[in-house]
Structure formats: C-alpha cells, structure tokens
Design a protein around this motif. Sequence first.
Motif, mmCIF file in Angstrom:
data_model
loop_
_atom_site.group_PDB
_atom_site.id
_atom_site.type_symbol
_atom_site.label_atom_id
_atom_site.label_comp_id
_atom_site.label_asym_id
_atom_site.label_seq_id
_atom_site.Cartn_x
_atom_site.Cartn_y
_atom_site.Cartn_z
ATOM 1 N N ASN A 89 49.619 51.254 43.445
ATOM 2 C CA ASN A 89 48.276 51.292 43.500
ATOM 3 C C ASN A 89 47.483 50.043 43.680
ATOM 4 O OD1 ASN A 89 45.406 52.059 43.359
ATOM 5 N ND2 ASN A 89 45.612 53.804 41.868
ATOM 6 N N PRO A 90 47.121 49.636 44.872
ATOM 7 C CA PRO A 90 47.032 48.122 44.935
ATOM 8 C C PRO A 90 45.344 48.070 44.279
ATOM 9 C CG PRO A 90 47.852 48.953 47.083
ATOM 10 C CD PRO A 90 47.679 50.219 46.117
ATOM 11 N N ALA A 91 44.529 49.213 44.605
ATOM 12 C CA ALA A 91 43.427 48.912 43.831
ATOM 13 C C ALA A 91 43.360 48.712 42.434
ATOM 14 C CB ALA A 91 42.279 50.144 44.275
ATOM 15 N N ALA A 92 44.078 49.444 41.865
ATOM 16 C CA ALA A 92 44.279 49.605 40.228
ATOM 17 C C ALA A 92 44.877 47.944 39.906
ATOM 18 C CB ALA A 92 45.013 50.761 39.997
ATOM 19 N N ALA A 93 45.832 47.876 40.435
ATOM 20 C CA ALA A 93 46.606 46.409 40.048
ATOM 21 C C ALA A 93 45.459 45.442 40.100
ATOM 22 C CB ALA A 93 47.563 46.130 41.041
ATOM 23 N N ALA A 94 44.758 45.553 41.432
ATOM 24 C CA ALA A 94 43.647 44.441 41.703
ATOM 25 C C ALA A 94 42.694 44.407 40.752
ATOM 26 C CB ALA A 94 43.052 44.497 42.902
ATOM 27 N N ALA A 95 42.220 45.712 40.346
ATOM 28 C CA ALA A 95 41.240 45.795 39.210
ATOM 29 C C ALA A 95 41.582 45.306 37.801
ATOM 30 C CB ALA A 95 40.675 47.271 39.316
ATOM 31 N N ALA A 96 42.726 45.595 37.588
ATOM 32 C CA ALA A 96 43.338 45.050 36.114
ATOM 33 C C ALA A 96 43.464 43.556 36.264
ATOM 34 C CB ALA A 96 44.730 46.072 35.963
ATOM 35 N N MET A 97 44.029 43.100 37.288
ATOM 36 C CA MET A 97 44.084 41.636 37.231
ATOM 37 C C MET A 97 42.772 40.846 37.310
ATOM 38 S SD MET A 97 45.935 38.818 37.422
ATOM 39 C CE MET A 97 47.484 39.228 38.103
ATOM 40 N N ARG A 98 41.715 41.774 37.978
ATOM 41 C CA ARG A 98 40.124 40.734 37.847
ATOM 42 C C ARG A 98 39.681 40.820 36.538
ATOM 43 N NH1 ARG A 98 37.657 40.238 42.594
ATOM 44 N NH2 ARG A 98 38.788 41.830 43.654
ATOM 45 N N SER A 99 39.679 42.143 35.956
ATOM 46 C CA SER A 99 39.174 42.158 34.575
ATOM 47 C C SER A 99 40.090 41.211 33.604
ATOM 48 C CB SER A 99 39.148 43.492 34.232
ATOM 49 O OG SER A 99 40.390 44.060 33.797
ATOM 50 N N HIS A 100 41.305 41.114 33.716
ATOM 51 C CA HIS A 100 41.927 40.281 32.858
ATOM 52 C C HIS A 100 41.503 38.963 32.863
ATOM 53 C CE1 HIS A 100 45.429 38.487 30.785
ATOM 54 N NE2 HIS A 100 45.872 38.143 31.762
ATOM 55 N N LEU A 101 41.421 38.316 34.210
ATOM 56 C CA LEU A 101 41.083 36.947 34.423
ATOM 57 C C LEU A 101 39.894 36.556 34.415
ATOM 58 C CD1 LEU A 101 43.024 36.165 37.617
ATOM 59 C CD2 LEU A 101 43.682 35.671 35.525
ATOM 60 N N ARG A 102 38.947 37.673 33.760
ATOM 61 C CA ARG A 102 37.667 37.550 33.788
ATOM 62 C C ARG A 102 37.309 37.103 32.075
ATOM 63 N NH1 ARG A 102 33.986 40.665 37.992
ATOM 64 N NH2 ARG A 102 34.593 39.345 39.733
ATOM 65 N N GLU A 103 38.394 37.454 31.146
ATOM 66 C CA GLU A 103 38.479 36.918 29.805
ATOM 67 C C GLU A 103 37.830 35.790 29.357
ATOM 68 O OE1 GLU A 103 38.429 38.763 27.021
ATOM 69 O OE2 GLU A 103 39.054 40.725 27.806
ATOM 70 N N ILE A 104 38.249 34.902 30.306
ATOM 71 C CA ILE A 104 38.010 33.445 29.697
ATOM 72 C C ILE A 104 36.425 33.043 29.680
ATOM 73 C CG2 ILE A 104 38.411 32.460 31.840
ATOM 74 C CD1 ILE A 104 39.704 30.188 30.429
ATOM 75 N N ILE A 105 35.639 33.904 30.860
ATOM 76 C CA ILE A 105 34.602 33.453 30.936
ATOM 77 C C ILE A 105 33.689 34.029 29.431
ATOM 78 C CG2 ILE A 105 32.186 34.063 32.192
ATOM 79 C CD1 ILE A 105 33.891 34.789 34.413
ATOM 80 N N ILE A 106 34.033 34.932 28.887
ATOM 81 C CA ILE A 106 33.416 35.461 27.565
ATOM 82 C C ILE A 106 33.536 34.505 26.729
ATOM 83 C CG2 ILE A 106 33.301 37.207 25.765
ATOM 84 C CD1 ILE A 106 34.626 39.153 27.812
ATOM 85 N N SER A 107 34.741 33.912 26.341
ATOM 86 C CA SER A 107 34.831 32.939 25.278
ATOM 87 C C SER A 107 34.607 31.487 25.526
ATOM 88 C CB SER A 107 36.381 33.148 24.636
ATOM 89 O OG SER A 107 37.134 32.766 25.957
ATOM 90 N N LEU A 108 34.488 31.105 26.850
ATOM 91 C CA LEU A 108 34.145 29.623 27.202
ATOM 92 C C LEU A 108 32.890 29.264 26.570
ATOM 93 C CD1 LEU A 108 34.772 27.063 28.729
ATOM 94 C CD2 LEU A 108 33.959 28.291 30.845
ATOM 95 N N PRO A 109 31.759 29.835 26.599
ATOM 96 C CA PRO A 109 30.376 29.294 25.864
ATOM 97 C C PRO A 109 30.593 28.916 24.426
ATOM 98 C CG PRO A 109 29.931 31.131 27.349
ATOM 99 C CD PRO A 109 31.268 31.048 27.344
#
Lengths: 243, 243
Positions: free
Chosen positions: A204-224
């Motif tokens: 399921n490309p869409a699911a894999a992509a979505a999972a990867m995307r949210s995974h890589l956005r974690e850092i934005i939360i902790s960065l500030p």
Amino acid sequence: MKKSAKLAMPAPQAFQPIESVSIGTQLYRHLRGAIIRGDLHPGQALSESEIARQYSTSRQPVREAFIKLAEERLVNIQPQRGTFVVKISVADVLDARFVREAIEVAVAQEAATSAPPTAIKELRNLIEQQIAVSHGHNAEFLALDEEFHRTISLSVGRAHAWRVIEGIKAQMDRIRYLSLDDATPLPLIIEQHSRIVDGIEAGNPAAAAAAMRSHLREIIISLPDIAARFPDVFESESLTGAS
Amino acid sequence: MKKSAKLAMPAPQAFQPIESVSIGTQLYRHLRGAIIRGDLHPGQALSESEIARQYSTSRQPVREAFIKLAEERLVNIQPQRGTFVVKISVADVLDARFVREAIEVAVAQEAATSAPPTAIKELRNLIEQQIAVSHGHNAEFLALDEEFHRTISLSVGRAHAWRVIEGIKAQMDRIRYLSLDDATPLPLIIEQHSRIVDGIEAGNPAAAAAAMRSHLREIIISLPDIAARFPDVFESESLTGAS
DNA sequence: ATTTATACTTTACCATACATGTATGGTGAT
DNA sequence: ATCACCATACATGTATGGTAAAGTATAAAT
C-alpha cells in the motif's frame, strides 16, 4: 598456480580490496563522528596543527579531512582565520528535513510496490532489535534506526537516495544527540517504524508514504524546545540568511 | 557620541569580504565545468603533476580539487594508481533522477502555495529569455534552465534543496552536453516550464507537481538512445552494482 | 611459447618548509 | 584617554621532496 587457486574463490565481486584507508579519510570519519555526537562543540575552533599533533600526523591529512567536513557543512573554513565547528541552524535543519521527507516518502512508496520479501523480513528483524535496546541504550538505538532507514532505501536499489539522506541525517542526528534522553520516546518511534513496514508489506504505497511522512515530522515537535535549552549550540538565526 | 557618528555609515550589512578564492577552489570549479561539458572525457586519467604543470601551480591545490570532485562523484581517486574521470552509469543517472524528482516535485507543490508574486514574475521572465535563445544557443539555454529551477527552490526558501539538486544536476547535465542538438526540442522544454509556472501561479499544488514530474521524466526517454550512441562514455553496467 | 622474476615508471599519499593574511597586545604620540 | 602603529603569534594556503604501492615492460627460465 596461485592464480588458478584464486579463480576457485567463491564470490570475486564480494571481495573488498582491504581498503587501506588513508589517514585523511580516517581522520574525516573520526572527526565527523565526534561532531555529530557533540564531543566537539558547535562554535569550537579546530586547528590543523593542533589536530595533527593530537593524532601524531602532519597537517596535510588533517587539512583534507577539514575539506571533506566543510563540503558536508559540518565545519566552516575561514581562510587565514581558522576552522570552526558550525553551529546548528534551526532554519537549516527544517530545510534539510523537508528534503529528507521528500526523498524518503518517495522511497517508501516505491518500496511498497517493489521491495523483495527478504527486505521486509530484515526490517522486521531490525525492529525486534530496536525493541531489545529500547531501554536505556540510546546510542545503539540510533545505529539501528539508521540501519532501518538505509535498509528501506537499498531494498529498492536507491543507493543514491541513501547517500543524500545520509548527509542530511548528520545534521539531524546532532540534535538527537543533544537530547538523548527526553526526546521522542523510543517505543513511539518503534511503533512508527512498524507502521511503515506494515504499509510496505501490504503493498500500500499511500499508507507507507503517510507513515513515513508522519514519522519524519516528529523532529519538528521537539526542535523548538531543544533550541531553547541549548542556545549556545544554535545559530543566532536573526540576521544570517545566507552563510 | 562618536558612536552616533558611526551609525551614519551607509550600509554595513551589505559588506562582502571579497572572497578571494583559493587556487584549489578555482581549479575545482574549472575542472568541474570541464567534466560536465565533456571537455574531459569519461575514463580519462587525471594526474596531479600533469594538471599542476598545465595550470602553473603545485600539486597540493590540484589534490584538493580532486578531493572535492571525488566527493561529488565526478572523479574516482584510486590510491597509488591514479585519478580518473568517472564514466556515466545509466543506473546511477536513473537513481539520481528519482531523487531529483522527489525533491523538486515537493518544492513545486510548496511553491504553488507560498511563492511570492515577484518569483512568478521572475520565472516568466526567465522563460522569455529561454525563448530568445531557443534557436541554436544550447549552452546558454542550459544556463537559463538551471536558473529557472534554482529560482523555484529559492523562492520558497529551500536553499538546502537546491544544493542537493545542484549536485544531482551535474550528473544529468553531462548527458545533456553529450547530445546538445538532437535532445528533447527546446520549445517542448519551454512549454513544460510554462506549465509548471502556470500551476504555481494558479496556486494549484497538484498541477504544479504533475507538471514538474513529467518535465523531469523527459530524460528517461532519451537516455537509452544516448547510451547506445556513446558506449565508451558509459559504464559497462553489467557487473558493477556498487562502486 | 609460456611463465616467472626483476627492474623501472608512475601514481597518490604524507611530511616539511615557506608564504600570506588575520587577530591581538603593547607602545608611544597626540 | 584615545588613537595609530608595530611586533608577535597563529591561522590557512601553497610549494616541494620523499615514500610505498600498483602497473608495466623487459629478461630470464622452464
């Protein structure tokens, strides 16, 4: 005689020429790791002569290591002035993260359609190992995390993609080493990894992509938070713009 | 008092330290261009001493230029053997193209939502210039083409993205220089550029992304032909895998 | 004729010396 | 007290000699 014996060897292409690494390359790797781990502090001055003395070599190999580090934006060589470990720029990290997301999401999509079953097995295996070290051994976890992402890229033959990601990861890992303990909880990261593999395995490309995307956005939360807690490690970020 | 007098100075932040480029850096740029344009043929050996003589300098700056070129995968330094202009690998180019597509499509999407009007005007202007040189002046067109793509990335503040793309473009441009005449017709490329800007200007991320994606897939079409026509320029591509 | 051995050449790599630009503390004139 | 000037130290940039390793050609040996 010996030649015929050599021809009998199992896998000639698997042979590695022992790769007697040059001193300059060894220094590069060593210093790179030290900078990423934070052993060398951002802003710190690095002297060619000084490093050369420490490692009992001449200035030339040190110089070559500096050049490679400068290409990777890990140090800043100022002619006739000095070489300094670059401070972390919040804007730069966000920019690098954007690029990484673009690449890895595309790779995850591709993996969902054409990753071999052996790769999925390997990924599951890596997740198991991550669970095993998820209590305390944060440094080991980072290594397993890197191997996880590398495995995905290489599973679909995207070596070039991984090379680019590797350079970007260096900048992002510097931040992770800053807050080894109170960053995103490891179980959460592992859960995200699982969802990524789920999407890949399900084809399921869409699911894999979505999972990867949210995974890589974690850092934005902790960065500030991190930037606020370690002000001397980060760029002043007001009048820079270009550098 | 006197400080207030100093505050009357014109524009302190506009000061640029003149950036006296070192010989090594100059050599790097020169050789890089020569390799991309094909003046230096793939497979050709480059000797430190030889280049040093040609440019009336010592071997050290040449060596530093080689190191930078090797980081960019434009030359291959083999210890105690020689340094060679790397041959083009079809697989490598396709891999690099994949990465470029992932990044530039993401950038185009972002541009459609947040590119300033001045950027759109600049892009239209570049397209006009491309039309102006579309009859014969292929080298100039390539420069304008590069500026077009760079402008998009920088218009949304993605300097890092552009840096990565720049490295990838080098490999792809080598191919374009191989077939300057019979490649994709320039009017078609210009039309594709227009469609990209249309999508950005309309604030339609999907359209901009789609236009960029199809634009960047052009090279796949012509690559096999070119590889067949210039066999000595390309890697044998059979047993390599990694290098 | 084929293989082995040896001398020779070329290469990148490293060490050292020198050149040049920059930061800095001291000194004397104003 | 402030400024220009200078001496010193230290930074990177450049030039050059030496070295080990890889490739090649020649010669000897089977």
